[in-house]
Scaffold this motif. Sequence first.
Motif, PDB file in Angstrom:
ATOM      1  N   ARG A  84       0.829  -1.198   0.000  1.00 22.23           N
ATOM      2  CA  ARG A  84       0.000   0.000   0.000  1.00 22.23           C
ATOM      3  C   ARG A  84       0.863   1.247   0.000  1.00 22.23           C
ATOM      4  O   ARG A  84       1.874   1.321   0.709  1.00 22.23           O
ATOM      5  CB  ARG A  84      -0.889   0.008   1.246  1.00 22.23           C
ATOM      6  CG  ARG A  84      -1.969   1.070   1.195  1.00 22.23           C
ATOM      7  CD  ARG A  84      -2.844   1.026   2.430  1.00 22.23           C
ATOM      8  NE  ARG A  84      -4.097   1.727   2.193  1.00 22.23           N
ATOM      9  CZ  ARG A  84      -4.960   2.049   3.144  1.00 22.23           C
ATOM     10  NH1 ARG A  84      -4.719   1.712   4.408  1.00 22.23           N
ATOM     11  NH2 ARG A  84      -6.057   2.715   2.847  1.00 22.23           N
ATOM     12  N   CYS A  85       0.461   2.231  -0.797  1.00 23.91           N
ATOM     13  CA  CYS A  85       1.159   3.515  -0.818  1.00 23.91           C
ATOM     14  C   CYS A  85       0.884   4.248   0.497  1.00 23.91           C
ATOM     15  O   CYS A  85      -0.271   4.453   0.870  1.00 23.91           O
ATOM     16  CB  CYS A  85       0.687   4.352  -1.999  1.00 23.91           C
ATOM     17  SG  CYS A  85       1.421   5.995  -2.019  1.00 23.91           S
ATOM     18  N   GLN A  86       1.951   4.645   1.162  1.00 20.86           N
ATOM     19  CA  GLN A  86       1.796   5.292   2.462  1.00 20.86           C
ATOM     20  C   GLN A  86       1.462   6.776   2.305  1.00 20.86           C
ATOM     21  O   GLN A  86       1.078   7.440   3.255  1.00 20.86           O
ATOM     22  CB  GLN A  86       3.080   5.118   3.287  1.00 20.86           C
ATOM     23  CG  GLN A  86       3.453   3.643   3.518  1.00 20.86           C
ATOM     24  CD  GLN A  86       2.384   2.863   4.275  1.00 20.86           C
ATOM     25  OE1 GLN A  86       2.083   3.175   5.428  1.00 20.86           O
ATOM     26  NE2 GLN A  86       1.803   1.854   3.626  1.00 20.86           N
ATOM     27  N   GLU A  87       1.599   7.293   1.083  1.00 20.59           N
ATOM     28  CA  GLU A  87       1.245   8.693   0.813  1.00 20.59           C
ATOM     29  C   GLU A  87      -0.254   8.841   0.553  1.00 20.59           C
ATOM     30  O   GLU A  87      -0.923   9.653   1.179  1.00 20.59           O
ATOM     31  CB  GLU A  87       2.011   9.203  -0.409  1.00 20.59           C
ATOM     32  CG  GLU A  87       3.501   9.425  -0.189  1.00 20.59           C
ATOM     33  CD  GLU A  87       3.787  10.594   0.755  1.00 20.59           C
ATOM     34  OE1 GLU A  87       2.966  11.542   0.804  1.00 20.59           O
ATOM     35  OE2 GLU A  87       4.838  10.548   1.436  1.00 20.59           O
ATOM     36  N   CYS A  88      -0.768   8.040  -0.402  1.00 22.14           N
ATOM     37  CA  CYS A  88      -2.158   8.260  -0.839  1.00 22.14           C
ATOM     38  C   CYS A  88      -3.093   7.131  -0.428  1.00 22.14           C
ATOM     39  O   CYS A  88      -4.307   7.226  -0.618  1.00 22.14           O
ATOM     40  CB  CYS A  88      -2.212   8.481  -2.350  1.00 22.14           C
ATOM     41  SG  CYS A  88      -1.929   7.003  -3.339  1.00 22.14           S
ATOM     42  N   GLY A  89      -2.568   6.031   0.101  1.00 21.26           N
ATOM     43  CA  GLY A  89      -3.430   4.968   0.585  1.00 21.26           C
ATOM     44  C   GLY A  89      -3.850   3.950  -0.461  1.00 21.26           C
ATOM     45  O   GLY A  89      -4.621   3.031  -0.172  1.00 21.26           O
ATOM     46  N   THR A 118       6.871   1.606  -6.928  1.00 20.96           N
ATOM     47  CA  THR A 118       6.475   3.006  -6.986  1.00 20.96           C
ATOM     48  C   THR A 118       4.967   3.084  -7.194  1.00 20.96           C
ATOM     49  O   THR A 118       4.416   2.333  -7.994  1.00 20.96           O
ATOM     50  CB  THR A 118       7.204   3.698  -8.161  1.00 20.96           C
ATOM     51  OG1 THR A 118       8.608   3.500  -8.007  1.00 20.96           O
ATOM     52  CG2 THR A 118       6.904   5.187  -8.196  1.00 20.96           C
ATOM     53  N   CYS A 119       4.305   4.002  -6.479  1.00 19.75           N
ATOM     54  CA  CYS A 119       2.862   4.158  -6.632  1.00 19.75           C
ATOM     55  C   CYS A 119       2.551   4.805  -7.980  1.00 19.75           C
ATOM     56  O   CYS A 119       3.118   5.842  -8.313  1.00 19.75           O
ATOM     57  CB  CYS A 119       2.311   5.032  -5.494  1.00 19.75           C
ATOM     58  SG  CYS A 119       0.555   5.436  -5.709  1.00 19.75           S
ATOM     59  N   PRO A 120       1.624   4.231  -8.781  1.00 16.57           N
ATOM     60  CA  PRO A 120       1.325   4.808 -10.091  1.00 16.57           C
ATOM     61  C   PRO A 120       0.579   6.136  -9.997  1.00 16.57           C
ATOM     62  O   PRO A 120       0.521   6.874 -10.982  1.00 16.57           O
ATOM     63  CB  PRO A 120       0.463   3.737 -10.762  1.00 16.57           C
ATOM     64  CG  PRO A 120      -0.140   2.964  -9.635  1.00 16.57           C
ATOM     65  CD  PRO A 120       0.870   2.998  -8.531  1.00 16.57           C
ATOM     66  N   HIS A 121       0.011   6.468  -8.851  1.00 21.11           N
ATOM     67  CA  HIS A 121      -0.765   7.709  -8.731  1.00 21.11           C
ATOM     68  C   HIS A 121       0.109   8.908  -8.389  1.00 21.11           C
ATOM     69  O   HIS A 121      -0.094   9.992  -8.927  1.00 21.11           O
ATOM     70  CB  HIS A 121      -1.865   7.546  -7.687  1.00 21.11           C
ATOM     71  CG  HIS A 121      -2.945   6.611  -8.129  1.00 21.11           C
ATOM     72  ND1 HIS A 121      -3.493   6.666  -9.395  1.00 21.11           N
ATOM     73  CD2 HIS A 121      -3.561   5.596  -7.504  1.00 21.11           C
ATOM     74  CE1 HIS A 121      -4.404   5.718  -9.512  1.00 21.11           C
ATOM     75  NE2 HIS A 121      -4.456   5.051  -8.383  1.00 21.11           N
ATOM     76  N   ASP A 122       1.047   8.732  -7.475  1.00 22.25           N
ATOM     77  CA  ASP A 122       1.836   9.894  -7.037  1.00 22.25           C
ATOM     78  C   ASP A 122       3.346   9.636  -7.092  1.00 22.25           C
ATOM     79  O   ASP A 122       4.128  10.438  -6.600  1.00 22.25           O
ATOM     80  CB  ASP A 122       1.429  10.311  -5.618  1.00 22.25           C
ATOM     81  CG  ASP A 122       1.485   9.146  -4.641  1.00 22.25           C
ATOM     82  OD1 ASP A 122       2.120   8.126  -4.975  1.00 22.25           O
ATOM     83  OD2 ASP A 122       0.882   9.251  -3.561  1.00 22.25           O
ATOM     84  N   GLN A 123       3.747   8.525  -7.677  1.00 24.03           N
ATOM     85  CA  GLN A 123       5.158   8.166  -7.824  1.00 24.03           C
ATOM     86  C   GLN A 123       5.884   8.046  -6.480  1.00 24.03           C
ATOM     87  O   GLN A 123       7.113   8.064  -6.425  1.00 24.03           O
ATOM     88  CB  GLN A 123       5.915   9.151  -8.732  1.00 24.03           C
ATOM     89  CG  GLN A 123       5.513   9.061 -10.207  1.00 24.03           C
ATOM     90  CD  GLN A 123       4.341   9.974 -10.528  1.00 24.03           C
ATOM     91  OE1 GLN A 123       4.397  11.159 -10.251  1.00 24.03           O
ATOM     92  NE2 GLN A 123       3.295   9.419 -11.084  1.00 24.03           N
TER      93      GLN A 123
HETATM   94 ZN   LIG Z   1       0.293   6.811  -3.880  1.00 30.08          ZN
END
Ligand SMILES: [Zn+2]
Lengths: 398, 144
Positions: free
Chosen positions: B34-39, B48-53
């Motif tokens: 899980r992305c810890q920035e955007c959830g 790497t998260c595809p939404h916010d890198q």
């Molecule tokens: Zn993210």
Amino acid sequence: MTLTETPLERNCVVSGIGQSDIGRRLGRDPLGLTLDACYAAIKDAGLRVEDIDGLSTYPGAVGGSPGFSGAGAYEILDAMRLKVGFYDSGVETAGQLGSVMKACMAVAAGLSNHVLCFRSVWEGSAQGTGGRKASGALTQYASGSMEWLLPFGSASAANWIAMFAQAHMHKYGTTPEQLAQIALNSRKNAGLNPNAIYAEPMTMDDYMSARMISTPLRLFDCDAPCDGATAFIISRKELAADLDCTPITIEAMGSANHDRATWDQLRDLSRTIGADAAAQMWSRTDLTPKDVDIAELYDGFSILALLWLEAMQLCEMGESGSFIEGGQRIALDGELPLNTHGGQLSAGRLHGYGFFHEACLQLRGEAGARQVAKQPQVAAVAAGGGVTCGTFLLSTRP
Amino acid sequence: MPEPSVPFRILPELSDRNRHFWQGGEQGHLTILRCQECGYYLHPPTPTCPHDQSKDVAPEAVSGRATVASFTINHQAWIPGVEVPYLIAIVEIDEQPELRLTTNLVNCEAEDVHVGMPVQVLFEHHEDANGDVWIPLFEPTGGK
Ligand SMILES: [Zn+2]
């Protein structure tokens, strides 16, 4: 829509087509089959071998399930002693016909004038008897995209696509009897195709009583592995005029994919596969779905042809089942003849290229006993399924 | 129809990228990156998260509750030694729309399975020289 620019593929024509012998198990060297198709296509285009200055193929010399690739690009370049300005192969592309799109791009980019495209399979001989095995080679551990599928015994495209079929039936009420029409129509057309793998008549009872492969897909919903090669020549349009050939116009092509590139994360499992590619294709032509006279749509599994009818906008979303109800509409004398050679279900798994070949034959009026009586002028062609889809619109317009 | 059998397993090749998923069952948890920035849950896992890198991604346990998105009863022995038939399904995890797993449905009759059926995770432990694996399977919510 109004086109502001002519798409580059309009500068290309299909100047020649060729096919090797086709059979369930020919027991022949697949390189020999491939060369037969390639030389036949060059001859058909009215060209000499030394005129060929480009090569494009799917999938190239790759591993995978036995017989999946009959020859690689290097093998054919060398075996024919070609001198090319462009050559390419690859399996991660817009369906099997992605290779033909790259040929058009090579011509449009000025790298080549006459590109040889081929697809060669020998899955019939290579897989032998005893039923089909898992997609790809079975390994001790599952890795890559198979990591998420193989540990659960979801080993074949039959399983992945069966779940598209189940989702479509759940969402739209598509019935097994409707699905059967794809297989029955193909078998009927194959009866008029001397090169078809399965030509004996099939009834609804035959279809329904065949063994289940992966619900709701039965045996005759799955295509027939075979041996055979198909080749095309994509030529610069202005050069084709001087050749002794019957050029087929490439109106438009579509290679788009806006969805997840996996088999189980697609945003809607019942969504029409290839819709992005088809929408892109329609945006590149002044023709519309109403102009289509015949449809040659990939049927590696019967449900894919149904999904392609929707994706190509030849019927409404979710209505492909009722569209083909009873089978009259898609018959050779119906309003939209479909898979006129028998598709991969009955004419053999020539893997995408068979549909493009048949579209050219029909547009040229050379399809023999199965020729659509009212001479078709526009053909819609689609190949692939799941994450790998590509489309073409071909015509007899100058 | 007999109750679908559990297929012979070809185990996943473990790596630093996927170990959390295949070994989370040891603690009884279905574990998704899980992305810890955007959830956003990332599956299959990517660094790497595809939404916010964001590269701040970490495994987290999810509830293990899901819904059947589609299914098939497989009758063909694709893999030598595998008993057929068995139930393959794609389930959608409760935590995030379109977050799906291919899996097997167990502890249920094939004719009872339907799209939209609520299911819950359970694990099948496999000892292996390259690292033990806990295969996430699903059964009807509330048991059989
Ligand atoms: Zn993210």
